[in-house]
Design a protein around this motif. Structure first.
Motif, PDB file in Angstrom:
ATOM      1  N   LYS A 151     -13.865  69.706   9.428  1.00  0.00           N
ATOM      2  CA  LYS A 151     -13.680  69.700   7.975  1.00  0.00           C
ATOM      3  C   LYS A 151     -14.774  68.942   7.228  1.00  0.00           C
ATOM      4  CE  LYS A 151     -10.365  65.856   8.090  1.00  0.00           C
ATOM      5  NZ  LYS A 151      -9.035  65.380   7.654  1.00  0.00           N
ATOM      6  N   ASP A 152     -15.225  67.810   7.762  1.00  0.00           N
ATOM      7  CA  ASP A 152     -16.257  67.034   7.069  1.00  0.00           C
ATOM      8  C   ASP A 152     -17.577  67.789   7.021  1.00  0.00           C
ATOM      9  OD1 ASP A 152     -14.448  65.033   6.646  1.00  0.00           O
ATOM     10  OD2 ASP A 152     -15.171  63.742   8.268  1.00  0.00           O
ATOM     11  N   GLN A 153     -17.914  68.475   8.110  1.00  0.00           N
ATOM     12  CA  GLN A 153     -19.163  69.235   8.147  1.00  0.00           C
ATOM     13  C   GLN A 153     -19.103  70.455   7.231  1.00  0.00           C
ATOM     14  OE1 GLN A 153     -22.184  68.598   9.705  1.00  0.00           O
ATOM     15  NE2 GLN A 153     -21.232  66.580   9.968  1.00  0.00           N
ATOM     16  N   VAL A 154     -17.943  71.086   7.159  1.00  0.00           N
ATOM     17  CA  VAL A 154     -17.779  72.234   6.263  1.00  0.00           C
ATOM     18  C   VAL A 154     -17.922  71.790   4.811  1.00  0.00           C
ATOM     19  CG1 VAL A 154     -16.157  74.008   5.468  1.00  0.00           C
ATOM     20  CG2 VAL A 154     -16.357  73.514   7.911  1.00  0.00           C
ATOM     21  N   ALA A 155     -17.336  70.646   4.475  1.00  0.00           N
ATOM     22  CA  ALA A 155     -17.460  70.107   3.120  1.00  0.00           C
ATOM     23  C   ALA A 155     -18.913  69.744   2.816  1.00  0.00           C
ATOM     24  CB  ALA A 155     -16.564  68.885   2.964  1.00  0.00           C
ATOM     25  N   LYS A 156     -19.608  69.190   3.788  1.00  0.00           N
ATOM     26  CA  LYS A 156     -21.009  68.816   3.614  1.00  0.00           C
ATOM     27  C   LYS A 156     -21.872  70.045   3.367  1.00  0.00           C
ATOM     28  CE  LYS A 156     -24.800  66.384   5.941  1.00  0.00           C
ATOM     29  NZ  LYS A 156     -25.212  65.697   7.199  1.00  0.00           N
ATOM     30  N   LEU A 157     -21.583  71.133   4.078  1.00  0.00           N
ATOM     31  CA  LEU A 157     -22.330  72.383   3.887  1.00  0.00           C
ATOM     32  C   LEU A 157     -22.170  72.894   2.452  1.00  0.00           C
ATOM     33  CD1 LEU A 157     -21.677  74.495   7.119  1.00  0.00           C
ATOM     34  CD2 LEU A 157     -23.905  73.757   6.257  1.00  0.00           C
ATOM     35  N   ALA A 158     -20.962  72.801   1.928  1.00  0.00           N
ATOM     36  CA  ALA A 158     -20.711  73.260   0.557  1.00  0.00           C
ATOM     37  C   ALA A 158     -21.510  72.436  -0.440  1.00  0.00           C
ATOM     38  CB  ALA A 158     -19.215  73.172   0.245  1.00  0.00           C
TER      39      ALA A 158
ATOM     40  N   GLU B  23     -24.308  70.777   0.153  1.00  0.00           N
ATOM     41  CA  GLU B  23     -25.744  71.002   0.331  1.00  0.00           C
ATOM     42  C   GLU B  23     -26.204  72.354  -0.211  1.00  0.00           C
ATOM     43  OE1 GLU B  23     -26.468  70.572   4.483  1.00  0.00           O
ATOM     44  OE2 GLU B  23     -26.495  68.375   4.425  1.00  0.00           O
ATOM     45  N   THR B  24     -25.375  73.367  -0.047  1.00  0.00           N
ATOM     46  CA  THR B  24     -25.781  74.725  -0.422  1.00  0.00           C
ATOM     47  C   THR B  24     -25.299  75.123  -1.813  1.00  0.00           C
ATOM     48  OG1 THR B  24     -23.799  75.728   0.569  1.00  0.00           O
ATOM     49  CG2 THR B  24     -25.727  75.426   1.997  1.00  0.00           C
ATOM     50  N   GLY B  25     -24.264  74.465  -2.313  1.00  0.00           N
ATOM     51  CA  GLY B  25     -23.679  74.856  -3.590  1.00  0.00           C
ATOM     52  C   GLY B  25     -22.784  76.069  -3.498  1.00  0.00           C
ATOM     53  N   GLU B  26     -22.553  76.554  -2.279  1.00  0.00           N
ATOM     54  CA  GLU B  26     -21.782  77.781  -2.078  1.00  0.00           C
ATOM     55  C   GLU B  26     -20.403  77.496  -1.489  1.00  0.00           C
ATOM     56  OE1 GLU B  26     -22.990  80.356  -3.346  1.00  0.00           O
ATOM     57  OE2 GLU B  26     -25.173  80.180  -3.297  1.00  0.00           O
ATOM     58  N   MET B  27     -19.655  78.552  -1.205  1.00  0.00           N
ATOM     59  CA  MET B  27     -18.346  78.460  -0.577  1.00  0.00           C
ATOM     60  C   MET B  27     -18.518  78.431   0.939  1.00  0.00           C
ATOM     61  SD  MET B  27     -15.111  81.052  -1.023  1.00  0.00           S
ATOM     62  CE  MET B  27     -16.105  82.494  -0.601  1.00  0.00           C
ATOM     63  N   THR B  28     -17.875  77.466   1.586  1.00  0.00           N
ATOM     64  CA  THR B  28     -17.961  77.360   3.040  1.00  0.00           C
ATOM     65  C   THR B  28     -16.560  77.434   3.640  1.00  0.00           C
ATOM     66  OG1 THR B  28     -17.920  74.936   2.909  1.00  0.00           O
ATOM     67  CG2 THR B  28     -20.076  76.011   2.965  1.00  0.00           C
ATOM     68  N   ASN B  29     -16.474  77.911   4.875  1.00  0.00           N
ATOM     69  CA  ASN B  29     -15.176  78.218   5.476  1.00  0.00           C
ATOM     70  C   ASN B  29     -15.103  77.834   6.943  1.00  0.00           C
ATOM     71  OD1 ASN B  29     -14.236  80.158   3.139  1.00  0.00           O
ATOM     72  ND2 ASN B  29     -16.254  80.884   3.753  1.00  0.00           N
ATOM     73  N   LEU B  30     -13.882  77.579   7.397  1.00  0.00           N
ATOM     74  CA  LEU B  30     -13.570  77.395   8.810  1.00  0.00           C
ATOM     75  C   LEU B  30     -12.461  78.373   9.159  1.00  0.00           C
ATOM     76  CD1 LEU B  30     -13.547  75.858  11.555  1.00  0.00           C
ATOM     77  CD2 LEU B  30     -11.930  74.254  10.495  1.00  0.00           C
TER      78      LEU B  30
ATOM     79  N   GLY C 144      -7.785  86.578  11.958  1.00  0.00           N
ATOM     80  CA  GLY C 144      -8.487  85.377  11.560  1.00  0.00           C
ATOM     81  C   GLY C 144      -7.662  84.615  10.538  1.00  0.00           C
ATOM     82  N   ILE C 145      -7.615  83.289  10.665  1.00  0.00           N
ATOM     83  CA  ILE C 145      -6.857  82.454   9.740  1.00  0.00           C
ATOM     84  C   ILE C 145      -7.777  81.363   9.197  1.00  0.00           C
ATOM     85  CG2 ILE C 145      -4.875  80.918   9.447  1.00  0.00           C
ATOM     86  CD1 ILE C 145      -3.565  82.383  11.796  1.00  0.00           C
ATOM     87  N   TYR C 146      -7.853  81.275   7.875  1.00  0.00           N
ATOM     88  CA  TYR C 146      -8.675  80.243   7.253  1.00  0.00           C
ATOM     89  C   TYR C 146      -7.976  78.886   7.373  1.00  0.00           C
ATOM     90  CZ  TYR C 146     -11.673  83.785   5.121  1.00  0.00           C
ATOM     91  OH  TYR C 146     -12.555  84.821   4.919  1.00  0.00           O
ATOM     92  N   LEU C 147      -8.634  77.944   8.061  1.00  0.00           N
ATOM     93  CA  LEU C 147      -8.079  76.605   8.221  1.00  0.00           C
ATOM     94  C   LEU C 147      -8.564  75.646   7.148  1.00  0.00           C
ATOM     95  CD1 LEU C 147      -7.981  75.426  11.943  1.00  0.00           C
ATOM     96  CD2 LEU C 147      -6.128  76.260  10.510  1.00  0.00           C
ATOM     97  N   TYR C 148      -9.778  75.875   6.680  1.00  0.00           N
ATOM     98  CA  TYR C 148     -10.344  74.957   5.699  1.00  0.00           C
ATOM     99  C   TYR C 148     -11.385  75.688   4.864  1.00  0.00           C
ATOM    100  CZ  TYR C 148     -12.388  70.699   3.711  1.00  0.00           C
ATOM    101  OH  TYR C 148     -12.825  69.728   2.841  1.00  0.00           O
ATOM    102  N   ARG C 149     -11.531  75.229   3.626  1.00  0.00           N
ATOM    103  CA  ARG C 149     -12.510  75.816   2.710  1.00  0.00           C
ATOM    104  C   ARG C 149     -13.014  74.735   1.771  1.00  0.00           C
ATOM    105  NH1 ARG C 149     -11.408  81.270  -0.063  1.00  0.00           N
ATOM    106  NH2 ARG C 149     -12.798  81.811   1.635  1.00  0.00           N
ATOM    107  N   ALA C 150     -14.301  74.809   1.447  1.00  0.00           N
ATOM    108  CA  ALA C 150     -14.878  73.880   0.478  1.00  0.00           C
ATOM    109  C   ALA C 150     -15.760  74.673  -0.478  1.00  0.00           C
ATOM    110  CB  ALA C 150     -15.706  72.810   1.188  1.00  0.00           C
ATOM    111  N   ASN C 151     -15.797  74.247  -1.729  1.00  0.00           N
ATOM    112  CA  ASN C 151     -16.571  74.942  -2.752  1.00  0.00           C
ATOM    113  C   ASN C 151     -17.674  74.057  -3.309  1.00  0.00           C
ATOM    114  OD1 ASN C 151     -15.139  77.398  -2.720  1.00  0.00           O
ATOM    115  ND2 ASN C 151     -13.566  76.549  -4.050  1.00  0.00           N
ATOM    116  N   GLY C 152     -18.920  74.580  -3.273  1.00  0.00           N
ATOM    117  CA  GLY C 152     -20.029  73.898  -3.904  1.00  0.00           C
ATOM    118  C   GLY C 152     -20.050  74.189  -5.391  1.00  0.00           C
ATOM    119  N   GLU C 153     -21.062  73.665  -6.069  1.00  0.00           N
ATOM    120  CA  GLU C 153     -21.134  73.789  -7.527  1.00  0.00           C
ATOM    121  C   GLU C 153     -21.250  75.234  -8.000  1.00  0.00           C
ATOM    122  OE1 GLU C 153     -24.285  71.339  -8.928  1.00  0.00           O
ATOM    123  OE2 GLU C 153     -23.209  69.459  -8.598  1.00  0.00           O
TER     124      GLU C 153
END
Length: 247
Positions: free
Chosen positions: A81-88, A90-97, A105-114
Protein backbone atom coordinates in the motif's frame (compact mmCIF):
# COMPACT_ATOMS: atom_id res chain seq x y z
CA UNK A 1 -24.92 -26.34 -1.85
CA UNK A 2 -27.14 -24.72 0.75
CA UNK A 3 -29.87 -23.06 -1.29
CA UNK A 4 -30.94 -20.56 1.35
CA UNK A 5 -27.35 -19.37 1.85
CA UNK A 6 -26.90 -18.86 -1.88
CA UNK A 7 -30.23 -17.02 -2.11
CA UNK A 8 -29.16 -14.71 0.71
CA UNK A 9 -26.01 -13.68 -1.15
CA UNK A 10 -27.87 -13.37 -4.44
CA UNK A 11 -30.28 -10.97 -2.75
CA UNK A 12 -27.35 -8.90 -1.49
CA UNK A 13 -25.83 -8.86 -4.98
CA UNK A 14 -29.15 -7.73 -6.45
CA UNK A 15 -29.49 -4.94 -3.91
CA UNK A 16 -25.97 -3.82 -4.79
CA UNK A 17 -26.73 -3.90 -8.50
CA UNK A 18 -29.93 -1.87 -8.08
CA UNK A 19 -28.53 0.44 -5.36
CA UNK A 20 -31.88 0.34 -3.55
CA UNK A 21 -34.76 -2.13 -3.91
CA UNK A 22 -38.23 -2.82 -2.56
CA UNK A 23 -39.66 -6.17 -1.49
CA UNK A 24 -41.81 -6.21 -4.62
CA UNK A 25 -38.82 -5.63 -6.90
CA UNK A 26 -36.96 -8.53 -5.31
CA UNK A 27 -40.05 -10.74 -5.53
CA UNK A 28 -40.18 -10.07 -9.26
CA UNK A 29 -36.49 -10.99 -9.56
CA UNK A 30 -36.55 -14.18 -7.48
CA UNK A 31 -38.94 -17.13 -7.55
CA UNK A 32 -40.06 -16.42 -4.00
CA UNK A 33 -43.13 -15.00 -2.29
CA UNK A 34 -43.32 -11.52 -0.80
CA UNK A 35 -43.29 -13.00 2.69
CA UNK A 36 -40.16 -15.07 1.96
CA UNK A 37 -38.30 -12.07 0.56
CA UNK A 38 -39.42 -10.01 3.56
CA UNK A 39 -38.05 -12.68 5.92
CA UNK A 40 -34.67 -12.66 4.16
CA UNK A 41 -34.51 -8.87 4.33
CA UNK A 42 -35.61 -8.73 7.96
CA UNK A 43 -32.86 -11.15 8.94
CA UNK A 44 -30.24 -9.23 6.97
CA UNK A 45 -31.47 -5.97 8.48
CA UNK A 46 -31.34 -7.27 12.05
CA UNK A 47 -27.74 -8.45 11.52
CA UNK A 48 -26.71 -5.14 9.91
CA UNK A 49 -26.11 -6.35 6.37
CA UNK A 50 -28.88 -4.23 4.84
CA UNK A 51 -30.45 -0.95 5.87
CA UNK A 52 -34.12 -0.08 5.43
CA UNK A 53 -35.04 3.40 4.24
CA UNK A 54 -38.80 3.72 4.00
CA UNK A 55 -39.94 0.85 1.80
CA UNK A 56 -36.49 0.42 0.20
CA UNK A 57 -33.41 -1.54 1.24
CA UNK A 58 -29.75 -0.83 0.58
CA UNK A 59 -26.50 -2.65 1.40
CA UNK A 60 -25.32 -1.95 4.96
CA UNK A 61 -21.86 -1.06 6.19
CA UNK A 62 -21.58 -4.31 8.16
CA UNK A 63 -20.24 -5.76 4.91
CA UNK A 64 -17.46 -3.18 4.97
CA UNK A 65 -16.31 -4.68 8.26
CA UNK A 66 -15.92 -8.09 6.64
CA UNK A 67 -14.23 -6.69 3.56
CA UNK A 68 -11.91 -4.48 5.57
CA UNK A 69 -10.91 -7.41 7.74
CA UNK A 70 -10.25 -9.64 4.71
CA UNK A 71 -8.10 -6.94 3.11
CA UNK A 72 -6.17 -6.28 6.32
CA UNK A 73 -5.24 -9.95 6.50
CA UNK A 74 -3.74 -9.92 3.00
CA UNK A 75 0.05 -9.77 3.35
CA UNK A 76 0.44 -8.14 -0.04
CA UNK A 77 -1.84 -5.29 1.04
CA UNK A 78 0.34 -4.53 4.03
CA UNK A 79 3.49 -4.83 1.92
CA UNK A 80 2.31 -2.82 -1.10
CA UNK A 81 0.00 0.00 0.00
CA UNK A 82 2.76 2.51 0.80
CA UNK A 83 4.50 1.92 -2.53
CA UNK A 84 1.23 2.21 -4.45
CA UNK A 85 0.50 5.52 -2.71
CA UNK A 86 4.03 6.72 -3.49
CA UNK A 87 3.56 5.88 -7.18
CA UNK A 88 0.40 7.99 -7.29
CA UNK A 89 2.20 10.94 -5.73
CA UNK A 90 5.18 10.65 -8.09
CA UNK A 91 3.19 10.21 -11.30
CA UNK A 92 0.07 12.24 -10.51
CA UNK A 93 -2.01 9.35 -11.85
CA UNK A 94 -4.27 6.60 -10.48
CA UNK A 95 -2.41 3.59 -9.09
CA UNK A 96 -3.82 0.19 -8.15
CA UNK A 97 -3.16 -3.08 -6.36
CA UNK A 98 -5.04 -6.13 -7.65
CA UNK A 99 -5.13 -9.77 -6.54
CA UNK A 100 -6.78 -12.84 -8.02
CA UNK A 101 -9.44 -14.80 -6.17
CA UNK A 102 -11.81 -17.38 -7.65
CA UNK A 103 -10.59 -16.44 -11.12
CA UNK A 104 -11.49 -12.75 -10.89
CA UNK A 105 -9.38 -9.71 -10.16
CA UNK A 106 -10.15 -7.79 -6.96
CA UNK A 107 -8.91 -4.29 -6.25
CA UNK A 108 -7.29 -4.26 -2.80
CA UNK A 109 -5.96 -0.74 -2.80
CA UNK A 110 -6.05 2.42 -4.90
CA UNK A 111 -4.39 5.82 -4.69
CA UNK A 112 -5.04 8.96 -6.72
CA UNK A 113 -2.45 11.51 -7.78
CA UNK A 114 -3.21 15.15 -8.53
CA UNK A 115 -4.19 14.43 -12.16
CA UNK A 116 -5.93 11.09 -11.58
CA UNK A 117 -9.00 10.39 -13.67
CA UNK A 118 -12.20 8.82 -12.38
CA UNK A 119 -13.08 5.26 -13.39
CA UNK A 120 -15.80 2.76 -12.58
CA UNK A 121 -13.68 0.66 -10.22
CA UNK A 122 -13.31 0.87 -6.43
CA UNK A 123 -11.82 -1.07 -3.55
CA UNK A 124 -13.30 -4.55 -3.63
CA UNK A 125 -14.49 -4.20 -7.23
CA UNK A 126 -14.21 -7.48 -9.15
CA UNK A 127 -13.06 -7.47 -12.77
CA UNK A 128 -12.15 -10.01 -15.42
CA UNK A 129 -8.46 -10.76 -15.72
CA UNK A 130 -8.06 -11.00 -19.49
CA UNK A 131 -8.96 -7.39 -20.31
CA UNK A 132 -6.74 -5.50 -17.86
CA UNK A 133 -2.99 -5.03 -17.65
CA UNK A 134 -3.21 -6.00 -13.98
CA UNK A 135 -5.05 -9.19 -14.78
CA UNK A 136 -2.75 -10.14 -17.63
CA UNK A 137 0.26 -9.63 -15.34
CA UNK A 138 -1.25 -12.18 -12.97
CA UNK A 139 -2.38 -14.64 -15.65
CA UNK A 140 1.07 -14.59 -17.24
CA UNK A 141 2.55 -16.03 -14.06
CA UNK A 142 -0.09 -18.65 -13.29
CA UNK A 143 0.24 -22.28 -14.46
CA UNK A 144 -1.36 -22.86 -17.87
CA UNK A 145 -3.83 -25.28 -16.29
CA UNK A 146 -5.01 -22.58 -13.90
CA UNK A 147 -5.38 -20.08 -16.73
CA UNK A 148 -7.51 -22.61 -18.63
CA UNK A 149 -9.68 -23.14 -15.53
CA UNK A 150 -10.26 -19.40 -15.22
CA UNK A 151 -11.19 -19.03 -18.88
CA UNK A 152 -13.50 -22.05 -18.74
CA UNK A 153 -15.27 -20.59 -15.71
CA UNK A 154 -15.48 -16.91 -16.67
CA UNK A 155 -14.94 -16.86 -20.43
CA UNK A 156 -13.34 -14.01 -22.35
CA UNK A 157 -16.14 -11.45 -22.57
CA UNK A 158 -15.70 -8.44 -24.79
CA UNK A 159 -15.88 -5.06 -23.07
CA UNK A 160 -14.37 -2.81 -25.77
CA UNK A 161 -13.17 -3.16 -29.33
CA UNK A 162 -9.65 -3.78 -28.00
CA UNK A 163 -10.55 -6.67 -25.69
CA UNK A 164 -8.80 -9.97 -26.42
CA UNK A 165 -11.52 -12.62 -26.78
CA UNK A 166 -9.54 -15.47 -28.38
CA UNK A 167 -7.65 -18.03 -26.31
CA UNK A 168 -4.64 -18.24 -28.64
CA UNK A 169 -4.38 -14.47 -28.91
CA UNK A 170 -4.46 -14.24 -25.12
CA UNK A 171 -1.77 -16.93 -24.82
CA UNK A 172 0.45 -14.94 -27.17
CA UNK A 173 -0.14 -11.78 -25.14
CA UNK A 174 0.71 -13.54 -21.89
CA UNK A 175 3.95 -14.85 -23.41
CA UNK A 176 4.85 -11.27 -24.34
CA UNK A 177 4.08 -10.13 -20.79
CA UNK A 178 6.43 -12.80 -19.42
CA UNK A 179 9.19 -11.75 -21.82
CA UNK A 180 8.86 -8.02 -21.15
CA UNK A 181 8.01 -8.28 -17.46
CA UNK A 182 5.26 -5.72 -17.85
CA UNK A 183 1.73 -5.59 -19.29
CA UNK A 184 0.03 -2.81 -21.23
CA UNK A 185 -3.73 -2.23 -21.48
CA UNK A 186 -4.66 -0.06 -24.44
CA UNK A 187 -8.35 0.65 -23.79
CA UNK A 188 -9.08 -3.07 -23.40
CA UNK A 189 -11.54 -2.63 -20.51
CA UNK A 190 -12.53 1.04 -20.65
CA UNK A 191 -12.51 3.31 -23.69
CA UNK A 192 -10.10 6.21 -23.18
CA UNK A 193 -8.09 4.54 -20.40
CA UNK A 194 -4.62 3.04 -20.70
CA UNK A 195 -2.79 1.13 -18.03
CA UNK A 196 0.65 -0.34 -17.43
CA UNK A 197 1.09 -3.08 -14.81
CA UNK A 198 3.75 -5.18 -13.16
CA UNK A 199 3.30 -8.51 -11.33
CA UNK A 200 4.38 -9.04 -7.74
CA UNK A 201 6.17 -12.39 -7.53
CA UNK A 202 7.33 -14.14 -4.37
CA UNK A 203 10.66 -15.92 -3.88
CA UNK A 204 9.09 -19.24 -4.90
CA UNK A 205 7.97 -17.85 -8.25
CA UNK A 206 4.31 -17.57 -7.30
CA UNK A 207 2.38 -14.46 -8.27
CA UNK A 208 0.93 -12.56 -5.32
CA UNK A 209 -0.84 -9.86 -7.29
CA UNK A 210 -0.04 -6.89 -9.52
CA UNK A 211 0.35 -3.12 -9.32
CA UNK A 212 -0.47 -0.60 -12.03
CA UNK A 213 -0.58 3.01 -13.13
CA UNK A 214 -3.65 4.10 -15.11
CA UNK A 215 -4.56 7.25 -16.98
CA UNK A 216 -6.10 8.78 -20.10
CA UNK A 217 -4.73 7.91 -23.53
CA UNK A 218 -3.86 11.58 -24.04
CA UNK A 219 -1.19 11.37 -21.31
CA UNK A 220 -0.20 7.73 -21.70
CA UNK A 221 1.81 7.90 -24.91
CA UNK A 222 5.35 7.52 -26.22
CA UNK A 223 8.28 7.04 -23.86
CA UNK A 224 6.24 7.99 -20.81
CA UNK A 225 3.87 5.09 -21.40
CA UNK A 226 6.41 2.57 -22.65
CA UNK A 227 9.55 3.45 -20.66
CA UNK A 228 9.13 5.94 -17.80
CA UNK A 229 6.07 4.45 -16.11
CA UNK A 230 7.27 0.82 -16.42
CA UNK A 231 10.56 1.84 -14.79
CA UNK A 232 8.70 3.38 -11.84
CA UNK A 233 6.62 0.22 -11.51
CA UNK A 234 9.76 -1.91 -11.60
CA UNK A 235 11.24 0.05 -8.71
CA UNK A 236 8.05 -0.16 -6.64
CA UNK A 237 7.58 -3.87 -7.37
CA UNK A 238 11.14 -4.59 -6.24
CA UNK A 239 10.48 -2.98 -2.84
CA UNK A 240 7.15 -4.79 -2.44
CA UNK A 241 8.66 -8.16 -3.28
CA UNK A 242 11.42 -7.59 -0.72
CA UNK A 243 8.77 -6.72 1.86
CA UNK A 244 6.78 -9.86 1.07
CA UNK A 245 9.74 -12.22 0.99
CA UNK A 246 11.79 -11.04 3.96
CA UNK A 247 9.47 -9.47 6.55
Amino acid sequence: MVKTARTTFQILEEIKAQNKVTVTELTNEFDLSNSSIHNYLKTLEQDGYVVREGNEYRVGLRLLDLGGYARHKQKIYQSAKDQVAKLAEETGEMTNLLVEEHGRGIYLYRANGEQAVTSDSYIGHRVFLHNTALGQSILAHLPRERVDEIINRHGLPKTTENTITDREALAERLELVREEGVAFDDEARLVGLRCVAKPIVNKNGGVEGAISISGPTSRFQGDRYRVELPEKLESAANVIELNINYT
